[in-house]
Design an enzyme around this catalytic site. Structure first.
Site, PDB file in Angstrom:
ATOM      1  CG  LEU A 227      79.450  39.727  72.840  1.00 42.54           C
ATOM      2  CD1 LEU A 227      79.521  40.738  73.961  1.00 42.54           C
ATOM      3  CD2 LEU A 227      80.841  39.441  72.296  1.00 42.54           C
TER       4      LEU A 227
ATOM      5  CE  LYS B 248      74.240  38.393  78.812  1.00 36.93           C
ATOM      6  NZ  LYS B 248      72.927  37.863  78.630  1.00 36.93           N
TER       7      LYS B 248
ATOM      8  CE  LYS C  72      76.141  41.459  76.684  1.00 41.35           C
ATOM      9  NZ  LYS C  72      74.818  42.052  76.487  1.00 41.35           N
TER      10      LYS C  72
ATOM     11  CB  CYS D 133      49.369  12.739  68.253  1.00 43.50           C
ATOM     12  SG  CYS D 133      50.942  11.988  68.706  1.00 43.50           S
TER      13      CYS D 133
ATOM     14  CE1 TYR E  24      79.975  47.466  70.940  1.00 44.92           C
ATOM     15  CE2 TYR E  24      78.711  48.533  72.669  1.00 44.92           C
ATOM     16  CZ  TYR E  24      78.766  47.728  71.544  1.00 44.92           C
ATOM     17  OH  TYR E  24      77.621  47.209  71.028  1.00 44.92           O
TER      18      TYR E  24
ATOM     19  CB  CYS F 281      52.455  14.778  66.526  1.00 45.35           C
ATOM     20  SG  CYS F 281      51.955  15.618  68.040  1.00 45.35           S
TER      21      CYS F 281
ATOM     22  CG  ASP G 163      70.301  45.826  79.735  1.00 49.65           C
ATOM     23  OD1 ASP G 163      70.219  45.285  78.611  1.00 49.65           O
ATOM     24  OD2 ASP G 163      69.507  45.600  80.656  1.00 49.65           O
TER      25      ASP G 163
ATOM     26  NE  ARG H  16      73.830  41.935  66.893  1.00 50.12           N
ATOM     27  CZ  ARG H  16      73.115  40.821  66.905  1.00 50.12           C
ATOM     28  NH1 ARG H  16      71.826  40.877  67.108  1.00 50.12           N
ATOM     29  NH2 ARG H  16      73.675  39.653  66.718  1.00 50.12           N
TER      30      ARG H  16
ATOM     31  CB  CYS I  62      55.778  13.292  70.077  1.00 49.02           C
ATOM     32  SG  CYS I  62      54.528  12.767  68.909  1.00 49.02           S
TER      33      CYS I  62
ATOM     34  CB  ALA J 191      71.034  80.417  80.748  1.00 52.23           C
ATOM     35  CD  GLU J 192      77.349  81.701  80.209  1.00 54.02           C
ATOM     36  OE1 GLU J 192      78.227  82.573  80.064  1.00 54.02           O
ATOM     37  OE2 GLU J 192      77.475  80.715  80.973  1.00 54.02           O
TER      38      GLU J 192
ATOM     39  CD  GLU K  23      85.027  47.035  75.766  1.00 53.62           C
ATOM     40  OE1 GLU K  23      83.831  47.009  75.406  1.00 53.62           O
ATOM     41  OE2 GLU K  23      85.975  47.108  74.989  1.00 53.62           O
TER      42      GLU K  23
ATOM     43  CB  CYS L 166      52.315  12.563  72.110  1.00 52.87           C
ATOM     44  SG  CYS L 166      52.081  14.223  71.476  1.00 52.87           S
TER      45      CYS L 166
END
Ligand code: IVH
Length: 671
Positions: free
Chosen positions: A90, A317, A123, A414, A230, A434, A125, A144, A429, A41-42, A121, A411
């Site tokens: 990366l 990952k 990563k 074709c 980062y 094709c 998301d 980016r 193929c 509030a302030e 660090e 294939c």
């Protein structure tokens, strides 16, 4: 309203300055330090006071005032911005072995005597942002984009409270970090959206990206985004010798800095990564892995980058999310290189916030190794942007009704026999005509990173192929309105839009055109490297393996693929048609400089190598002008066979007279 014409009294100026400093201090305490010194509030009442003064004295407005956090004027589109330094992505590591291999690669490159350590660090998301400050003031916030050019999203970035609008020092600096939406905030935002009957966001990352790319900063301002820094671009220039020092500098400037820890060796890195796999839920925001960076900044240029990512960093990952579902069928799809890829069609399941109804089975060996059959219950997984895949079959649940899949010998598109490529374990193929290969090649050609022809997607391409209106990519450029209008569901207006989009794509930069050709192993980055070195398709075609391999990132496999591409008559016919359509064949920076700028030409008689229009076009391309009759202003008269009276006039005026050969020389002079 005062202030537009009238200067604000000194005491008002003082108060505005005081309020801004006060508000900045509290923003920093609240959003960056998580340590508020006053109540909401302030804070609101100080902000309100500042808003009122700025309304009353518009001359005091400032693009980086704390009041801009509420958003500004909506816009029609974002302007593109070129990054001062390319933003690569990366490389990935999925296991401790991958991380050890990363460390070994670095040691091999640096030699065993070079000492270094790592910074690990989170990563995050979210969405990468690049922020530029001049004299400590935020002047640009950009996405980016494709790594080279992004979008100017400054107005939206200004609304993110954790982004300092004014730094604690008056420096010129560019930094990078991630905008994201904390998980709790994401959940309540989605609840609000659902209660208003709006579509919920699939995950916090989509919510963050959607908010940053909002054209109305007022809406962006209401989205609860945060930001963690980062990276400092060109950190060496700020007397940081290590990444750790760069992160410290970011904190000193007023940024909230991403979690990080130094690690002396790769085993410590691995321990940290594994620790966070378990602890990720502790955080208020999603992380999808860890980023490992070489700490010593002077070693980074020595390590350099591969075609896509720097060698001094890697993303570890986290294990992918897994779900079980059933294989309804197995289908073969063809890629533009003719590879037959088996795909499992699945009963749809929700994984990682999106619905999965297909998973790749990679190739025949994979199907056999995992023994996937139609009707099987399977475990599937999806990691980040990776295509969902089948991890294993749950054999305990087999009923005996499951059907083995036979890999086709011909294939499916074709009917030609398919060949197994012993090196890649794939069937291909080899029929370059094709229909499936042709279709995929055209789809690649028009796709976003390639020629980016808007409005020309799979549905339209299929109709054009069915009706024999096109056979290949180049035919698109020769379509006429009447061709399109006869298609079902194609109104005159959309036909015109399509033709305009096709026309517009002719001037795409050369690198895009090269990428669009779909030469095997030539991605956008390689296409750019080729453009930078050779400048034109003609020069690339002339280059042999050796010259191609002079580009550090091109090895024998890519070089051979390029040479083969240009040795194929069908491809050369395609290139000739593209040239005829006036699609970019040369890099813009190497295109004719305006060598004839300011010169006036008159043409007379029959030329051997050009029609009159062609000769005029060559002159105009170089900045010259062609006029109908000779005057004292004329610089050159170009004379062909059986010239008219203009030759006489030129002689009288003392105009310089060029034979066709002189003219050709003039044209090629500085090309
Ligand atoms: S460093 C040259 N550090 O990951 C790489 N990136 O694949 C520069 N990201 O688009 C990026 N957390 O959006 C870096 N701590 C972190 C990161 C991070 C998330 C994202 C970033 C980038 C992508 C790279």
């Amino acid at each position: 309203m005062k202030g537009m014409t009238e200067e604000a009294p000194e005491e008002i100026k003082e108060r505005v300055k005081e309020l801004r400093e006060e508000l900045r201090k509290h923003e920093y305490q609240y959003y960056v330090r998580d340590n508020p010194l006053i109540s909401d509030a302030e804070y609101d009442s100080l902000l309100q006071e500042l808003k009122e003064l700025e309304e009353e004295y518009p001359a005091l407005k400032d693009p980086n005032s704390p009041t801009v956090r509420v958003g500004g004027e909506p816009r029609d589109e974002f302007t593109k911005v070129e990054h001062s330094q390319e933003m690569l992505s990366l490389g990935n590591a999925f296991s401790p072995e991958d991380l050890r291999a990363f460390a070994d690669r670095i040691k091999r490159r640096l030699g065993k005597d070079e000492e270094f350590n790592y910074v690990v660090e989170h990563k995050i998301d979210g969405l990468a942002l690049i922020l530029r400050y001049q004299a400590g003031e935020l002047v640009l916030g950009a996405t980016r984009g494709d790594g080279r050019t992004g979008e100017d999203v400054t107005a939206n970035v200004r609304t993110i409270p954790a982004v300092p609008l004014k730094l604690k020092r008056e420096v010129d600096i560019e930094i990078r970090g991630e905008a994201f939406m904390p998980r709790e905030k994401f959940i309540s935002l989605n609840e609000r959206r659902l209660s208003r009957g709006e579509e919920p966001f699939a995950n916090p990352r989509n919510a963050a990206a959607g908010s940053i790319r909002q054209l109305d900063p007022g809406i962006a301002a209401r989205r609860p985004l945060s930001f963690l820094a980062y990276d400092v671009i060109q950190a060496l220039e700020y007397s940081c010798s290590s990444h750790l020092e760069a992160l410290k500098l970011l904190a000193e400037l007023g940024f909230k800095v991403n979690w990080h820890e130094q690690a002396g060796d790769i085993e410590t890195v691995i321990a940290l990564c594994q620790d966070w796999v378990k602890r990720q839920q502790e955080l208020e925001h999603d992380i999808d892995g860890m980023v490992v960076k070489v700490n010593q900044l002077d070693l980074r240029p020595l390590l350099g980058a591969t075609s896509k990512s720097p060698r001094w960093a890697v993303a570890f990952k986290f294990p992918a999310q897994q779900k079980t579902t059933r294989v309804k069928d197995i289908k073969i799809s063809l890629g533009r290189t003719g590879v037959l890829t088996p795909t499992a069609e699945l009963e749809p399941v929700e994984v990682d916030g999106s619905t999965v109804s297909r998973a790749t089975l990679h190739n025949e060996d994979e199907i056999n190794r995992k023994d996937v059959r139609i009707g099987d219950k399977v475990l599937i997984q999806k990691a980040g942007d990776i295509i969902p895949e089948v991890v294993k079959v749950i054999k305990e649940e087999r009923t005996g009704q499951e059907k083995k899949f036979e890999f086709p010998e011909s294939c499916p598109a074709c009917g030609e026999p398919v060949f197994r490529d012993p090196e890649e374990a794939v069937y291909r193929c080899l029929n370059s005509t094709c229909p499936a290969v042709v279709r995929e090649s055209i789809l690649h050609f028009v796709s976003r990173d390639a020629m980016n022809i808007e409005g020309v997607g799979p549905a339209l391409i299929d109709r054009l192929l069915e009706q024999d209106l096109i056979e290949n990519q180049a035919d698109l450029f020769f379509l006429e309105e009447s061709d399109l209008i006869q298609l079902e569901r194609m109104a005159e207006k959309s036909a015109r839009n399509v033709l305009e989009a096709i026309e517009e794509s002719k001037s795409r930069p050369l690198a895009r055109v090269i990428f669009a050709l779909g030469i095997r192993h030539v991605g956008l980055r390689t296409a750019r490297l080729l453009t930078d070195k050779f400048g034109s398709l003609a020069r690339i075609r002339e280059a042999g393996r050796e010259e191609l391999e002079e580009i550090a990132e091109i090895g024998p496999v890519i070089a051979e693929s390029i040479v083969n591409y240009f040795a194929t008559p069908r491809n050369n016919r395609l290139l000739a048609r593209l040239k005829e359509a006036e699609v970019t064949m040369e890099s813009k920076s190497r295109q004719q400089s305006l060598t004839l700028e300011g010169y006036k030409f008159v043409l007379t008689g029959q030329l051997e190598n050009f029609t009159r229009q062609e000769a005029a076009a060559e002159i105009e391309k170089r900045g010259g002008r062609v006029t109908a009759s000779v005057s004292s202003q004329t610089d050159y008269l170009v004379r062909g066979e059986s010239p008219g009276s203009k030759l006489q006039q030129a002689r009288q005026e003392g105009t310089k007279i060029l034979t066709e050969e002189d003219f050709l020389q003039l044209l090629t002079k500085e090309d």
